[in-house]
Enzyme design. Sequence first.
Site, PDB file in Angstrom:
ATOM      1  CG  MET A 101      -2.054  -1.012   1.155  1.00 35.15           C
ATOM      2  SD  MET A 101      -3.142  -0.979   2.601  1.00 35.15           S
ATOM      3  CE  MET A 101      -4.010   0.576   2.355  1.00 35.15           C
TER       4      MET A 101
ATOM      5  CD  GLU B 161      -7.626  -1.666  -3.932  1.00 33.42           C
ATOM      6  OE1 GLU B 161      -6.985  -2.648  -3.479  1.00 33.42           O
ATOM      7  OE2 GLU B 161      -7.526  -0.521  -3.465  1.00 33.42           O
TER       8      GLU B 161
ATOM      9  CD  GLN C 280      -5.889  -6.318  -3.556  1.00 34.44           C
ATOM     10  OE1 GLN C 280      -5.362  -6.051  -4.628  1.00 34.44           O
ATOM     11  NE2 GLN C 280      -6.325  -5.371  -2.725  1.00 34.44           N
TER      12      GLN C 280
HETATM   13  P1  TMP Z   1      -4.231  -0.011  -1.991  1.00 32.46           P
HETATM   14  O1  TMP Z   1      -3.366  -1.116  -2.508  1.00 32.46           O
HETATM   15  O2  TMP Z   1      -4.897   0.758  -3.080  1.00 32.46           O
HETATM   16  O3  TMP Z   1      -3.539   0.868  -1.033  1.00 32.46           O
HETATM   17  O4  TMP Z   1      -5.482  -0.677  -1.234  1.00 32.46           O
HETATM   18  C1  TMP Z   1      -5.375  -1.893  -0.564  1.00 32.46           C
HETATM   19  C2  TMP Z   1      -6.706  -2.272   0.060  1.00 32.46           C
HETATM   20  O5  TMP Z   1      -6.594  -3.601   0.574  1.00 32.46           O
HETATM   21  C3  TMP Z   1      -7.140  -1.407   1.240  1.00 32.46           C
HETATM   22  O6  TMP Z   1      -8.552  -1.239   1.233  1.00 32.46           O
HETATM   23  C4  TMP Z   1      -6.766  -2.243   2.450  1.00 32.46           C
HETATM   24  C5  TMP Z   1      -6.946  -3.658   1.941  1.00 32.46           C
HETATM   25  N1  TMP Z   1      -6.072  -4.660   2.568  1.00 32.46           N
HETATM   26  C6  TMP Z   1      -6.660  -5.842   3.022  1.00 32.46           C
HETATM   27  O7  TMP Z   1      -7.869  -6.036   2.921  1.00 32.46           O
HETATM   28  N2  TMP Z   1      -5.862  -6.794   3.601  1.00 32.46           N
HETATM   29  C7  TMP Z   1      -4.508  -6.634   3.726  1.00 32.46           C
HETATM   30  O8  TMP Z   1      -3.839  -7.533   4.263  1.00 32.46           O
HETATM   31  C8  TMP Z   1      -3.906  -5.411   3.234  1.00 32.46           C
HETATM   32  C9  TMP Z   1      -2.428  -5.202   3.352  1.00 32.46           C
HETATM   33  C10 TMP Z   1      -4.737  -4.465   2.667  1.00 32.46           C
HETATM   34 MG    MG Z   2      -4.788   1.823  -4.694  1.00 32.45          MG
END
Ligand code: TMP
Ligand code: MG
Length: 192
Positions: free
Chosen positions: A14, A91, A93
Amino acid sequence: MHPEGFLEVITGPMFAGKTTELIKRIERQIFAKRKAALFKPSIDNRYSESEVVAHNGLRYDAFVIPTDEEGVKTIEEITKRERFEVIGVDEVQFFPMSIVGMLDELADSGVYVIASGLNLDFKGDPFPVTRELLVRADNIVYLTAICTVCGAPATRTQRLINGKPAPRNSPVILVGGRESYEARCRRHHIIP
Ligand code: TMP
Ligand code: MG
């Protein structure tokens, strides 16, 4: 730019600028007169219901898609029906594993696919969907952030609950931003 089809994966922890990089790439394709679209999971309602928004405030209109099998089919249907030449998925994942084959086939059929997502969860374990996309990618854009403790390049994401490192048995999915997460280097990434 990739008329033969291409699968590109933008990944890292992140706060590394993944969404910003995704939007930048989509905008470049639009400048190049390609028909392009952005998709994002409906699970991610952090800042906006209908836009992809980066941590720095950069935003872009997106199709909001549920994170189930139907959602994966919907992305495929919209892309084919509207004849999009370029698609971005933010996102990634959060989608089911079936998105991997679907995006790979779209790339085979000539679409320039750009998928952005976390490689690792807060424990430092791989997100399976991102891992499977990474091994199939034609190009990988690996971004790092800055460790909030020491300023070194950060490759991990620290989850904080009430300011304390989240334990290993904390659920994998927890949507959040700076209130729940920090970028960390290996040395300062803590899982109690
Ligand atoms: P980002 O990659 O755009 O910063 O957003 C990542 C999103 O994933 C954010 O909503 C937080 C979430 N997240 C999880 O659900 N589980 C995790 O283990 C991590 C690191 C992030
Ligand atoms: Mg992002």
